[in-house]
Design a protein around this motif. Structure first.
Motif, mmCIF file in Angstrom:
data_model
loop_
_atom_site.group_PDB
_atom_site.id
_atom_site.type_symbol
_atom_site.label_atom_id
_atom_site.label_comp_id
_atom_site.label_asym_id
_atom_site.label_seq_id
_atom_site.Cartn_x
_atom_site.Cartn_y
_atom_site.Cartn_z
ATOM 1 N N ALA A 175 0.797 -1.227 0.000
ATOM 2 C CA ALA A 175 0.000 0.000 0.000
ATOM 3 C C ALA A 175 0.830 1.278 0.000
ATOM 4 O O ALA A 175 0.318 2.347 -0.307
ATOM 5 C CB ALA A 175 -0.937 0.000 1.207
ATOM 6 N N GLY A 176 2.111 1.209 0.355
ATOM 7 C CA GLY A 176 2.938 2.412 0.465
ATOM 8 C C GLY A 176 3.507 2.879 -0.860
ATOM 9 O O GLY A 176 3.700 2.092 -1.787
ATOM 10 N N THR A 177 3.766 4.186 -0.948
ATOM 11 C CA THR A 177 4.406 4.786 -2.116
ATOM 12 C C THR A 177 5.906 4.876 -1.859
ATOM 13 O O THR A 177 6.324 5.322 -0.788
ATOM 14 C CB THR A 177 3.847 6.202 -2.370
ATOM 15 N N LEU A 178 6.716 4.475 -2.832
ATOM 16 C CA LEU A 178 8.174 4.562 -2.722
ATOM 17 C C LEU A 178 8.611 6.007 -2.919
ATOM 18 O O LEU A 178 8.079 6.700 -3.800
ATOM 19 C CB LEU A 178 8.839 3.674 -3.774
ATOM 20 N N SER A 179 9.577 6.465 -2.101
ATOM 21 C CA SER A 179 10.041 7.845 -2.221
ATOM 22 C C SER A 179 11.487 7.989 -1.763
ATOM 23 O O SER A 179 12.016 7.136 -1.053
ATOM 24 C CB SER A 179 9.149 8.778 -1.399
ATOM 25 N N VAL A 180 12.100 9.087 -2.202
ATOM 26 C CA VAL A 180 13.444 9.488 -1.790
ATOM 27 C C VAL A 180 13.346 10.971 -1.463
ATOM 28 O O VAL A 180 12.879 11.765 -2.297
ATOM 29 C CB VAL A 180 14.483 9.255 -2.908
ATOM 30 N N ASN A 181 13.755 11.363 -0.253
ATOM 31 C CA ASN A 181 13.695 12.773 0.184
ATOM 32 C C ASN A 181 12.299 13.368 0.023
ATOM 33 O O ASN A 181 12.151 14.518 -0.371
ATOM 34 C CB ASN A 181 14.711 13.627 -0.573
ATOM 35 N N GLY A 182 11.260 12.570 0.287
ATOM 36 C CA GLY A 182 9.885 13.047 0.189
ATOM 37 C C GLY A 182 9.356 13.133 -1.230
ATOM 38 O O GLY A 182 8.214 13.507 -1.453
ATOM 39 N N GLU A 183 10.183 12.787 -2.213
ATOM 40 C CA GLU A 183 9.790 12.839 -3.626
ATOM 41 C C GLU A 183 9.438 11.423 -4.105
ATOM 42 O O GLU A 183 10.291 10.537 -4.111
ATOM 43 C CB GLU A 183 10.950 13.389 -4.450
ATOM 44 N N PRO A 184 8.170 11.195 -4.499
ATOM 45 C CA PRO A 184 7.767 9.847 -4.946
ATOM 46 C C PRO A 184 8.566 9.397 -6.167
ATOM 47 O O PRO A 184 8.897 10.204 -7.040
ATOM 48 C CB PRO A 184 6.292 10.010 -5.313
ATOM 49 N N LEU A 185 8.881 8.106 -6.203
ATOM 50 C CA LEU A 185 9.550 7.536 -7.364
ATOM 51 C C LEU A 185 8.535 7.411 -8.495
ATOM 52 O O LEU A 185 7.338 7.254 -8.248
ATOM 53 C CB LEU A 185 10.118 6.154 -7.035
ATOM 54 N N THR A 186 9.021 7.478 -9.727
ATOM 55 C CA THR A 186 8.137 7.359 -10.878
ATOM 56 C C THR A 186 8.229 5.953 -11.452
ATOM 57 O O THR A 186 9.287 5.324 -11.439
ATOM 58 C CB THR A 186 8.496 8.375 -11.980
ATOM 59 N N GLU A 187 7.093 5.482 -11.958
ATOM 60 C CA GLU A 187 7.045 4.153 -12.568
ATOM 61 C C GLU A 187 7.683 4.220 -13.950
ATOM 62 O O GLU A 187 7.418 5.143 -14.722
ATOM 63 C CB GLU A 187 5.587 3.699 -12.694
ATOM 64 N N VAL A 188 8.551 3.259 -14.253
ATOM 65 C CA VAL A 188 9.217 3.215 -15.549
ATOM 66 C C VAL A 188 8.256 2.592 -16.549
ATOM 67 O O VAL A 188 7.724 1.502 -16.326
ATOM 68 C CB VAL A 188 10.523 2.390 -15.474
ATOM 69 N N ALA A 189 8.028 3.284 -17.646
ATOM 70 C CA ALA A 189 7.131 2.791 -18.693
ATOM 71 C C ALA A 189 7.799 1.646 -19.447
ATOM 72 O O ALA A 189 9.024 1.628 -19.618
ATOM 73 C CB ALA A 189 6.776 3.913 -19.664
ATOM 74 N N ALA A 190 6.991 0.707 -19.891
ATOM 75 C CA ALA A 190 7.502 -0.420 -20.669
ATOM 76 C C ALA A 190 8.031 0.096 -22.016
ATOM 77 O O ALA A 190 7.472 1.014 -22.611
ATOM 78 C CB ALA A 190 6.392 -1.423 -20.909
ATOM 79 N N LYS A 191 9.122 -0.503 -22.474
ATOM 80 C CA LYS A 191 9.708 -0.112 -23.747
ATOM 81 C C LYS A 191 8.872 -0.674 -24.882
ATOM 82 O O LYS A 191 8.479 -1.846 -24.855
ATOM 83 C CB LYS A 191 11.144 -0.592 -23.858
ATOM 84 N N GLN A 192 8.637 0.145 -25.881
ATOM 85 C CA GLN A 192 7.883 -0.277 -27.053
ATOM 86 C C GLN A 192 8.769 -1.155 -27.933
ATOM 87 O O GLN A 192 9.867 -0.740 -28.310
ATOM 88 C CB GLN A 192 7.388 0.941 -27.835
ATOM 89 N N LEU A 193 8.333 -2.343 -28.224
ATOM 90 C CA LEU A 193 9.092 -3.240 -29.093
ATOM 91 C C LEU A 193 8.756 -2.940 -30.552
ATOM 92 O O LEU A 193 7.636 -2.549 -30.873
ATOM 93 C CB LEU A 193 8.743 -4.699 -28.781
ATOM 94 N N PRO A 194 9.712 -3.118 -31.444
ATOM 95 C CA PRO A 194 9.438 -2.883 -32.855
ATOM 96 C C PRO A 194 8.452 -3.922 -33.393
ATOM 97 O O PRO A 194 8.426 -5.060 -32.948
ATOM 98 C CB PRO A 194 10.809 -3.018 -33.518
#
Length: 96
Positions: free
Chosen positions: A74-93
């Motif tokens: 349930a928790g949000t990941l953060s560093v120095n109070g700044e939430p981490l961003t989810e990495v988008a999946a890479k588009q395959l050709p």
């Protein structure tokens, strides 16, 4: 934290694996993450309770930290109070 280290939340079930290490302290739900859990101590703070998703990568661009969620919570990941961003999946050709 070193690459390959498993970090555990103390306020929810979240567990992450460090993919790209950085010299920062990782938090989940407003509480520092640990390498050994003795039990849960409370609940995620308001505003830091957005949750983590299994199998998703999260990054902190300024430091270069990247983690992989191996157990959601349930928790949000953060560093120095700044939430981490989810990495988008890479588009395959496309293969035509």
């Amino acid at each position: 934290m070193k690459t390959g280290t498993r970090a555990l939340s103390t306020v929810c079930d979240t567990e992450v694996m460090i993919i790209r290490a950085a010299e920062v302290e990782l938090f989940c739900g407003g509480a520092p993450m640990v390498t050994a859990r003795d039990g849960q101590a409370g609940a995620p703070e308001a505003g830091l309770d957005g949750g983590t998703l299994l199998g998703k990568r999260y990054t902190h661009a300024p430091s270069g930290l990247e983690v992989l969620c191996v157990k959601p919570g349930a928790g949000t990941l953060s560093v120095n109070g700044e939430p981490l961003t989810e990495v988008a999946a890479k588009q395959l050709p496309s293969s035509d």
